[in-house]
Design a protein around this motif. Structure first.
Motif, short mmCIF file in Angstrom:
data_model
loop_
_atom_site.label_atom_id
_atom_site.label_comp_id
_atom_site.label_asym_id
_atom_site.label_seq_id
_atom_site.Cartn_x
_atom_site.Cartn_y
_atom_site.Cartn_z
N GLU A 317 -3.99 -14.45 34.66
CA GLU A 317 -3.46 -15.36 35.68
C GLU A 317 -3.81 -16.62 35.36
O GLU A 317 -3.29 -17.56 35.76
N ALA A 318 -5.27 -17.19 34.38
CA ALA A 318 -4.92 -18.24 34.47
C ALA A 318 -4.20 -18.77 33.49
O ALA A 318 -3.94 -20.56 33.36
N ASN A 319 -3.97 -18.11 32.51
CA ASN A 319 -2.81 -19.12 31.78
C ASN A 319 -1.56 -17.95 31.85
O ASN A 319 -0.76 -17.60 30.95
N LYS A 320 -1.10 -17.91 32.70
CA LYS A 320 0.36 -17.08 33.81
C LYS A 320 1.55 -17.70 32.83
O LYS A 320 2.14 -17.49 31.92
N GLU A 321 1.34 -19.00 32.37
CA GLU A 321 2.52 -19.41 31.70
C GLU A 321 2.79 -19.11 30.37
O GLU A 321 4.25 -19.42 28.96
N PHE A 322 1.01 -19.70 29.50
CA PHE A 322 2.03 -18.83 28.03
C PHE A 322 2.09 -17.38 27.71
O PHE A 322 2.86 -16.69 27.02
N PHE A 323 1.62 -16.43 28.65
CA PHE A 323 1.67 -15.66 29.13
C PHE A 323 3.04 -14.82 29.07
O PHE A 323 3.85 -13.76 29.07
N SER A 324 4.26 -15.91 29.34
CA SER A 324 5.23 -15.66 30.04
C SER A 324 6.44 -15.93 29.31
O SER A 324 8.07 -16.16 29.18
N LYS A 325 5.47 -16.63 27.33
CA LYS A 325 6.87 -17.16 26.66
C LYS A 325 6.60 -16.01 25.32
O LYS A 325 5.10 -15.87 25.07
N ASP A 326 7.73 -16.50 25.01
CA ASP A 326 7.39 -15.34 23.45
C ASP A 326 6.78 -16.73 22.64
O ASP A 326 6.75 -17.70 22.63
N LEU A 327 5.81 -15.86 21.59
CA LEU A 327 4.60 -16.47 20.87
C LEU A 327 5.77 -15.99 19.07
O LEU A 327 5.31 -15.08 19.07
N GLU A 328 5.68 -17.39 18.33
CA GLU A 328 6.47 -17.25 17.38
C GLU A 328 5.65 -18.25 15.57
O GLU A 328 5.54 -19.09 16.58
N PHE A 329 4.84 -17.36 15.05
CA PHE A 329 4.89 -17.97 13.59
C PHE A 329 5.21 -18.35 12.56
O PHE A 329 6.25 -17.56 12.32
N GLU A 330 4.39 -19.25 11.75
CA GLU A 330 4.97 -19.90 10.49
C GLU A 330 5.68 -18.25 10.14
O GLU A 330 4.68 -17.90 9.59
N GLY A 331 6.41 -18.01 9.60
CA GLY A 331 6.85 -16.49 8.62
C GLY A 331 7.75 -16.01 9.24
O GLY A 331 7.98 -14.95 8.21
N GLY A 332 7.81 -16.03 10.44
CA GLY A 332 8.89 -15.72 11.46
C GLY A 332 8.30 -13.72 12.21
O GLY A 332 9.07 -14.09 13.43
N LEU A 333 7.24 -14.24 11.85
CA LEU A 333 6.44 -12.95 13.25
C LEU A 333 6.59 -13.02 14.25
O LEU A 333 6.49 -14.58 14.67
N LYS A 334 6.93 -12.66 15.50
CA LYS A 334 7.60 -12.90 16.88
C LYS A 334 6.75 -12.08 17.76
O LYS A 334 6.77 -11.21 17.37
N ILE A 335 6.04 -12.52 18.79
CA ILE A 335 5.26 -11.18 19.50
C ILE A 335 5.44 -11.94 20.88
O ILE A 335 5.65 -12.89 21.20
N LYS A 336 6.46 -10.43 21.61
CA LYS A 336 7.15 -10.74 22.53
C LYS A 336 6.21 -10.57 24.25
O LYS A 336 5.12 -10.37 24.06
N ARG A 337 6.61 -11.92 24.52
CA ARG A 337 5.63 -12.09 25.99
C ARG A 337 5.70 -10.81 26.70
O ARG A 337 5.63 -9.93 26.16
N ILE A 338 4.35 -10.96 27.22
CA ILE A 338 3.62 -10.13 28.28
C ILE A 338 4.20 -10.18 29.72
O ILE A 338 3.68 -8.78 30.39
N LEU A 339 4.30 -11.04 29.87
CA LEU A 339 4.80 -11.54 31.34
C LEU A 339 6.46 -11.28 31.91
O LEU A 339 6.80 -11.73 30.50
N SER A 340 7.05 -11.15 32.75
CA SER A 340 8.29 -11.10 32.60
C SER A 340 9.26 -10.80 33.83
O SER A 340 8.23 -10.27 34.97
N GLY A 341 10.20 -10.57 34.84
CA GLY A 341 10.34 -10.42 35.97
C GLY A 341 10.17 -11.45 36.53
O GLY A 341 9.83 -13.02 36.33
N ASP A 342 9.04 -10.57 37.86
CA ASP A 342 8.97 -11.45 38.88
C ASP A 342 7.71 -12.18 38.26
O ASP A 342 6.93 -12.84 39.18
#
Length: 345
Positions: A317-342
Motif C-alpha cells: 500500500e505504501a509503495n502502490k505506485e512502484f508495484f503498479s509498474k513493470d520492472l525491467e533490469f539491465e540485460g532484458g529481464l522483466k518482472i510484471k507488475r503485481i497491481l493492475s486494474g482498479d
C-alpha cells in the motif's frame, strides 16, 4: 564565479555553489550532501580545478596528473607503510601504487571543509580528521611524530575506461593476499534516491507502539541473517541476505501432508514397541521429499503456506505506485507488475 571553480564544476556536474559576499560554498562533492567546502573570494584555487570526486571512493582524482589519491590519515614515521610502493597490472595497464604525504590539493580541501549535514555513513570522507590535523594545534601536538599520508594510484585510467571500482576491488584482494593487515580501500555504496520507495513500519497500523509483544521462538540462524540483512547498507547485498532467509526456510520446508504423517507416527502409542516398523514408515514418507530437486516449488509452497497478504499489505500500500509498474533490469529481464486494474495508480 572563480574560473577554477567553473572548471571544477565541468568535471563534477553534480556539485552546487552558493555565493556569499565574502565566500563561495561548494556543496555535494562525491554526490555527498553531508560534505561542503567554503572558499574565500579571491582565494587561489588552481590546485583543485582538475579534481574529480569519485562518488563511491574516499578519494580525489587529479586528471592533470593521472593520479588517484585515497584519503588515509596519520602514519607513524617508523611505519613500513611509509615506504611501501609497488606496480600493479590491471587489465594489461600498469599502475604505480605508493604511500606518500597528502597532496597540496587534498590539504586545501581539508582546510576548507565544512560539515553541511549530520554525519552519514561516509564519515565526511575523513576530511574532519584531516582538517583537525592541519589547523588544530591540539591535534598537531598530539600527532607530532606522524605525517598525514595518502595512498596513491597513478596511471592511465582512460585505458581502463575509468573503471575505478573494479581496480580498487582487485587492489584490495591482492594487497590483503600479501599483507593480511594492509589498509583496505573503502568502497561506498552508490547514493540512491531515498524517495523512490517508502519503508513503512508495522506500528504505523496502530496509534501507538504496542504495550506488550508476545514473542514466538525463531530459529537463531534466521535471526542472525535478518540482522545482517537489516544492517547492510549495500542494496545488492541486502537483497541477497534477505533471499537467504527464504532459501533457509524453504530448505527445511515440509508440506502439511508429511507434517501430519510425522506427528501421527510420533504420537502412536506403539512407536516404542515397533521402532523398526515406524522408522521405515517415516523413511518412505520422507524419501520423495528429499529426492525432489525442484527447489522453486518448495520455495513457492513455503511462501504461500507461511505468508499471508496481511503480512505485506502495508508495504504494498505504501509503495502502490512502484508495484503498479513493470520492472525491467539491465540485460532484458522483466518482472510484471503485481497491481493492475482498479488497484493500479
Amino acid at each position: 564565479m572563480n574560473i577554477n571553480l567553473q572548471t571544477l564544476k565541468e568535471n563534477n556536474p553534480k556539485i552546487k555553489f552558493i555565493e556569499y559576499d565574502d565566500s563561495t560554498k561548494l556543496i555535494n562533492p562525491w554526490n555527498d550532501n553531508s560534505v561542503s567546502f567554503s572558499f574565500k573570494k579571491g582565494q587561489k584555487l588552481t590546485l583543485i580545478k582538475n579534481i574529480v570526486f569519485p562518488e563511491q571512493l574516499v578519494a580525489i582524482l587529479d586528471n592533470s596528473k593521472n593520479r588517484l589519491e585515497f584519503i588515509y590519515g596519520p602514519i607513524k614515521n617508523d611505519s613500513t607503510l611509509k615506504t611501501r610502493k609497488f606496480n600493479f597490472a590491471y587489465n594489461g595497464i600498469v599502475f604505480n601504487c605508493f604511500f606518500k604525504e597528502a597532496s597540496s590539493s587534498l590539504k586545501l580541501l581539508a582546510k576548507s571543509f565544512k560539515e553541511n549535514l549530520p554525519e552519514s555513513e561516509t564519515d565526511y570522507r575523513q576530511l574532519r580528521l584531516h582538517r583537525s590535523l592541519l589547523i588544530d594545534d591540539y591535534y598537531k601536538n598530539l600527532f607530532e611524530d606522524v605525517f598525514i599520508a595518502s595512498f596513491y594510484v597513478k596511471g592511465d585510467f582512460k585505458k581502463i575506461d575509468y573503471d575505478l571500482i573494479g581496480l580498487c576491488k582487485s587492489l584490495n584482494f591482492y594487497m590483503s593476499y600479501f599483507d593480511r593487515n594492509t589498509p583496505k580501500i573503502l568502497i561506498l555504496a552508490k547514493s540512491r534516491n531515498e524517495e523512490s520507495y517508502k519503508n513503512p513500519c508495522f506500528n504505523e497500523l496502530f496509534d501507538t507502539f504496542p504495550k506488550k509483544i508476545n514473542a514466538t521462538k525463531i530459529d537463531s540462524t534466521l535471526l542472525d541473517t535478518f540482522m545482517v540483512a537489516n544492517q547492510t547498507e549495500n542494496v545488492r547485498l541486502k537483497f541477497i541476505f534477505y533471499f537467504q532467509v527464504l532459501e533457509y526456510a524453504s530448505y527445511y520446508y515440509l508440506d502439511k501432508r508429511i507434517q501430519s504423517k510425522i506427528l501421527k507416527t510420533l504420537n502412536d502409542p506403539e512407536i516404542f514397541d515397533k521402532p523398526e516398523y515406524f522408522s521405515k514408515s517415516l523413511i518412505e514418507e520422507m524419501k520423495d521429499h528429499f529426492s525432489q530437486r525442484d527447489d522453486s516449488l518448495k520455495l513457492e509452497k513455503t511462501i504461500t503456506e507461511i505468508i499471508s497478504i496481511d503480512d505485506i499489505k502495508n508495504e504494498i500500500e505504501a509503495n502502490k505506485e512502484f508495484f503498479s509498474k513493470d520492472l525491467e533490469f539491465e540485460g532484458g529481464l522483466k518482472i510484471k507488475r503485481i497491481l493492475s486494474g482498479d488497484n493500479a495508480i
